[in-house]
Design a protein around this motif. Structure first.
Motif, PDB file in Angstrom:
ATOM      1  N   GLU A 214      -1.758   4.079 -16.176  1.00 58.12           N
ATOM      2  CA  GLU A 214      -0.562   4.378 -16.962  1.00 58.12           C
ATOM      3  C   GLU A 214       0.656   4.670 -16.084  1.00 58.12           C
ATOM      4  N   ALA A 215       0.503   4.522 -14.774  1.00 58.56           N
ATOM      5  CA  ALA A 215       1.600   4.781 -13.842  1.00 58.56           C
ATOM      6  C   ALA A 215       2.639   3.669 -13.919  1.00 58.56           C
ATOM      7  N   ASP A 216       3.740   3.854 -13.192  1.00 55.92           N
ATOM      8  CA  ASP A 216       4.763   2.802 -13.096  1.00 55.92           C
ATOM      9  C   ASP A 216       4.154   1.550 -12.467  1.00 55.92           C
ATOM     10  N   PRO A 217       4.742   0.383 -12.735  1.00 54.20           N
ATOM     11  CA  PRO A 217       4.179  -0.864 -12.206  1.00 54.20           C
ATOM     12  C   PRO A 217       4.054  -0.844 -10.677  1.00 54.20           C
ATOM     13  N   PHE A 218       2.992  -1.442 -10.184  1.00 53.75           N
ATOM     14  CA  PHE A 218       2.778  -1.553  -8.747  1.00 53.75           C
ATOM     15  C   PHE A 218       3.617  -2.691  -8.166  1.00 53.75           C
ATOM     16  N   ALA A 219       3.686  -2.711  -6.848  1.00 52.55           N
ATOM     17  CA  ALA A 219       4.609  -3.606  -6.150  1.00 52.55           C
ATOM     18  C   ALA A 219       4.078  -5.013  -5.982  1.00 52.55           C
ATOM     19  N   ASN A 220       2.815  -5.248  -6.289  1.00 50.98           N
ATOM     20  CA  ASN A 220       2.204  -6.539  -5.968  1.00 50.98           C
ATOM     21  C   ASN A 220       1.102  -6.845  -6.976  1.00 50.98           C
ATOM     22  N   ARG A 221       0.550  -8.023  -6.859  1.00 51.60           N
ATOM     23  CA  ARG A 221      -0.555  -8.484  -7.712  1.00 51.60           C
ATOM     24  C   ARG A 221      -1.812  -8.570  -6.871  1.00 51.60           C
TER      25      ARG A 221
ATOM     26  N   GLU B  58       0.836  -1.203   0.000  1.00 52.91           N
ATOM     27  CA  GLU B  58       0.000   0.000   0.000  1.00 52.91           C
ATOM     28  C   GLU B  58       0.870   1.253   0.000  1.00 52.91           C
ATOM     29  N   PHE B  59       1.882   1.279   0.861  1.00 49.56           N
ATOM     30  CA  PHE B  59       2.783   2.426   0.924  1.00 49.56           C
ATOM     31  C   PHE B  59       3.505   2.633  -0.398  1.00 49.56           C
ATOM     32  N   ARG B  60       4.094   1.585  -0.935  1.00 51.17           N
ATOM     33  CA  ARG B  60       4.854   1.719  -2.173  1.00 51.17           C
ATOM     34  C   ARG B  60       3.956   2.138  -3.328  1.00 51.17           C
ATOM     35  N   ASN B  61       2.755   1.551  -3.395  1.00 55.30           N
ATOM     36  CA  ASN B  61       1.837   1.899  -4.483  1.00 55.30           C
ATOM     37  C   ASN B  61       1.290   3.316  -4.331  1.00 55.30           C
ATOM     38  N   SER B  62       1.096   3.760  -3.086  1.00 48.64           N
ATOM     39  CA  SER B  62       0.654   5.135  -2.853  1.00 48.64           C
ATOM     40  C   SER B  62       1.690   6.121  -3.369  1.00 48.64           C
ATOM     41  N   CYS B  63       2.960   5.798  -3.185  1.00 50.68           N
ATOM     42  CA  CYS B  63       4.027   6.667  -3.699  1.00 50.68           C
ATOM     43  C   CYS B  63       3.994   6.714  -5.225  1.00 50.68           C
ATOM     44  N   ILE B  64       3.762   5.558  -5.852  1.00 50.94           N
ATOM     45  CA  ILE B  64       3.700   5.497  -7.312  1.00 50.94           C
ATOM     46  C   ILE B  64       2.510   6.309  -7.830  1.00 50.94           C
ATOM     47  N   ALA B  65       1.352   6.169  -7.174  1.00 49.94           N
ATOM     48  CA  ALA B  65       0.166   6.917  -7.593  1.00 49.94           C
ATOM     49  C   ALA B  65       0.379   8.417  -7.422  1.00 49.94           C
ATOM     50  N   ALA B  66       1.078   8.816  -6.363  1.00 47.01           N
ATOM     51  CA  ALA B  66       1.366  10.234  -6.158  1.00 47.01           C
ATOM     52  C   ALA B  66       2.260  10.769  -7.270  1.00 47.01           C
ATOM     53  N   ARG B  67       3.274   9.994  -7.640  1.00 51.11           N
ATOM     54  CA  ARG B  67       4.163  10.442  -8.717  1.00 51.11           C
ATOM     55  C   ARG B  67       3.428  10.552 -10.037  1.00 51.11           C
ATOM     56  N   ALA B  68       2.384   9.746 -10.213  1.00 50.35           N
ATOM     57  CA  ALA B  68       1.593   9.795 -11.445  1.00 50.35           C
ATOM     58  C   ALA B  68       0.609  10.961 -11.452  1.00 50.35           C
ATOM     59  N   GLY B  69       0.523  11.696 -10.353  1.00 49.49           N
ATOM     60  CA  GLY B  69      -0.362  12.848 -10.292  1.00 49.49           C
ATOM     61  C   GLY B  69      -1.811  12.522 -10.059  1.00 49.49           C
ATOM     62  N   VAL B  70      -2.085  11.319  -9.559  1.00 49.98           N
ATOM     63  CA  VAL B  70      -3.465  10.925  -9.322  1.00 49.98           C
ATOM     64  C   VAL B  70      -3.731  10.657  -7.849  1.00 49.98           C
TER      65      VAL B  70
ATOM     66  N   VAL C 184      -9.699  14.957 -10.806  1.00 49.11           N
ATOM     67  CA  VAL C 184     -10.292  13.911  -9.975  1.00 49.11           C
ATOM     68  C   VAL C 184      -9.136  13.090  -9.398  1.00 49.11           C
ATOM     69  N   TRP C 185      -9.021  13.117  -8.084  1.00 53.82           N
ATOM     70  CA  TRP C 185      -7.965  12.407  -7.380  1.00 53.82           C
ATOM     71  C   TRP C 185      -8.474  11.058  -6.891  1.00 53.82           C
ATOM     72  N   ILE C 186      -7.576  10.121  -6.736  1.00 53.16           N
ATOM     73  CA  ILE C 186      -7.918   8.788  -6.231  1.00 53.16           C
ATOM     74  C   ILE C 186      -7.104   8.544  -4.970  1.00 53.16           C
ATOM     75  N   ILE C 187      -7.793   8.196  -3.875  1.00 53.72           N
ATOM     76  CA  ILE C 187      -7.130   8.039  -2.587  1.00 53.72           C
ATOM     77  C   ILE C 187      -7.334   6.625  -2.036  1.00 53.72           C
ATOM     78  N   ASP C 188      -6.548   6.270  -0.997  1.00 56.33           N
ATOM     79  CA  ASP C 188      -6.696   5.037  -0.212  1.00 56.33           C
ATOM     80  C   ASP C 188      -6.368   3.788  -1.041  1.00 56.33           C
ATOM     81  N   TYR C 189      -5.099   3.407  -0.987  1.00 56.76           N
ATOM     82  CA  TYR C 189      -4.597   2.332  -1.852  1.00 56.76           C
ATOM     83  C   TYR C 189      -4.383   1.012  -1.109  1.00 56.76           C
ATOM     84  N   GLU C 190      -5.268   0.699  -0.162  1.00 56.94           N
ATOM     85  CA  GLU C 190      -5.117  -0.511   0.642  1.00 56.94           C
ATOM     86  C   GLU C 190      -5.112  -1.785  -0.198  1.00 56.94           C
ATOM     87  N   TYR C 191      -5.975  -1.838  -1.185  1.00 62.69           N
ATOM     88  CA  TYR C 191      -6.107  -3.061  -1.989  1.00 62.69           C
ATOM     89  C   TYR C 191      -5.480  -2.915  -3.368  1.00 62.69           C
TER      90      TYR C 191
END
Length: 309
Positions: free
Chosen positions: A128-135, A70-82, A200-207
């Motif tokens: 279109e962001a960088d790959p996420f850390a998990n499946r 969740e933490f790593r993917n949240s960082c990726i989503a932030a860098r993507a501007g979403v 439109v922002w997207i928050i809370d990347y638990e799953y």
């Protein structure tokens, strides 16, 4: 992100906040944020920062949340501007700190239906962001939740297990011609969209995790109660062209997500200390899944998806 105007004072929470570098040892105002079916969320302001602190209870371990991912993917989503900027993370403590996004309103289901094209654009930015850390796999999650239900003796919805063969048919059809995996949120209920009038922002990347794009769209439709026509419009906006096979996949994913997330709700009903009627929440999803699995419409979708392209 709107806030309750009443600040809170809680020694246990203060001890947690003192571990966050930007909040430690400085005067701060802590206000609980409404919503949140899994965690406690607080807006914390100091002279220098304005952040949201998410504190997760230990029971979320039953819900298959990977906090590191969740933490790593949240960082990726932030860098993507979403996604919101990530400020801090306390490993092993269930604490994630992100920047507060000002001047936004939180979507309700009707807002999703009224902003299908803008929602599709936001989702596409994430995908279109960088790959996420998990499946992420809805089918794997559902199987895990089912084991947890049995192991803990939680109340099972009537007839749930009887539908497993139909659920398996959906799995087989979707896996016959899989789509490429993209970075997905996987839990896009309306409240996870924030709108500042431009973005439109997207928050809370638990799953969050790599998944098929059509799962994301089907799950949005399931969470927001979109009808078939609205889901088709969402898919068309996302792909920038109509696509009957992709729409059929999204419809099947809508059914699969409703069946799987039903058990998320029943586990919460049995384990959570949050004052929410999780059983009724779960039954809304179960009613959708129960009505669809084995129906003539789903039979047609299975045929269409099974034929591939």
């Amino acid at each position: 992100m709107s806030s309750d105007p009443s600040p809170v004072t809680d020694p246990a929470l203060d001890a947690v906040l003192d571990r966050v570098d930007v909040l430690a040892g400085v005067p701060r105002t802590v206000v609980p944020l409404p919503g949140g079916l899994t965690n406690r969320n607080y807006r914390v302001t100091t002279r220098d920062v304005d952040v949201v602190v998410r504190v997760s209870p230990p029971t979320t371990g039953l819900l298959a949340v990977d906090r590191e991912a969740e933490f790593r993917n949240s960082c990726i989503a932030a860098r993507a501007g979403v996604g919101a900027p990530v400020v801090d993370y306390l490993p092993g403590r269930g604490v994630l700190v992100v920047g507060f996004i000002p001047d936004t309103r939180t979507y309700a289901d009707a807002d999703v239906a009224a902003n299908l094209d803008r929602v599709a654009q936001a989702v596409r930015r994430l995908h279109e962001a960088d790959p996420f850390a998990n499946r992420f796999s809805m089918f794997d999650i559902q199987a895990r939740y089912l084991r947890i239900m049995w192991d803990n003796g939680f109340r099972m919805p009537e007839g749930y297990v009887d539908l497993l063969p139909e659920f398996e048919r959906v799995r087989t059809a979707l896996h016959a011609h899989p789509e490429p995996l993209v970075p997905c949120h996987n839990d896009l209920l309306a409240a996870n969209f924030l709108d500042d009038g431009e973005t439109v922002w997207i928050i809370d990347y638990e799953y969050s995790g790599s998944n098929e794009a059509m799962f994301e769209l089907g799950n949005i439709a399931q969470e927001a109660g979109l009808d078939d026509d609205a889901l088709a419009s969402l898919v068309e906006s996302y792909l920038r062209a109509p696509d009957p096979v992709a729409t059929a996949r999204a419809e099947l994913w809508r059914v699969a997500s409703a069946y799987g997330w039903t058990l998320w709700g029943t586990i919460q009903h049995g384990a959570s200390e949050i004052d929410v009627d999780f059983w009724s929440w779960a039954m809304e999803k179960y009613d959708l899944a129960r009505a669809a699995l084995g129906s003539r419409r789903v039979e047609r979708l299975l045929d269409l998806v099974g034929e591939g392209r």
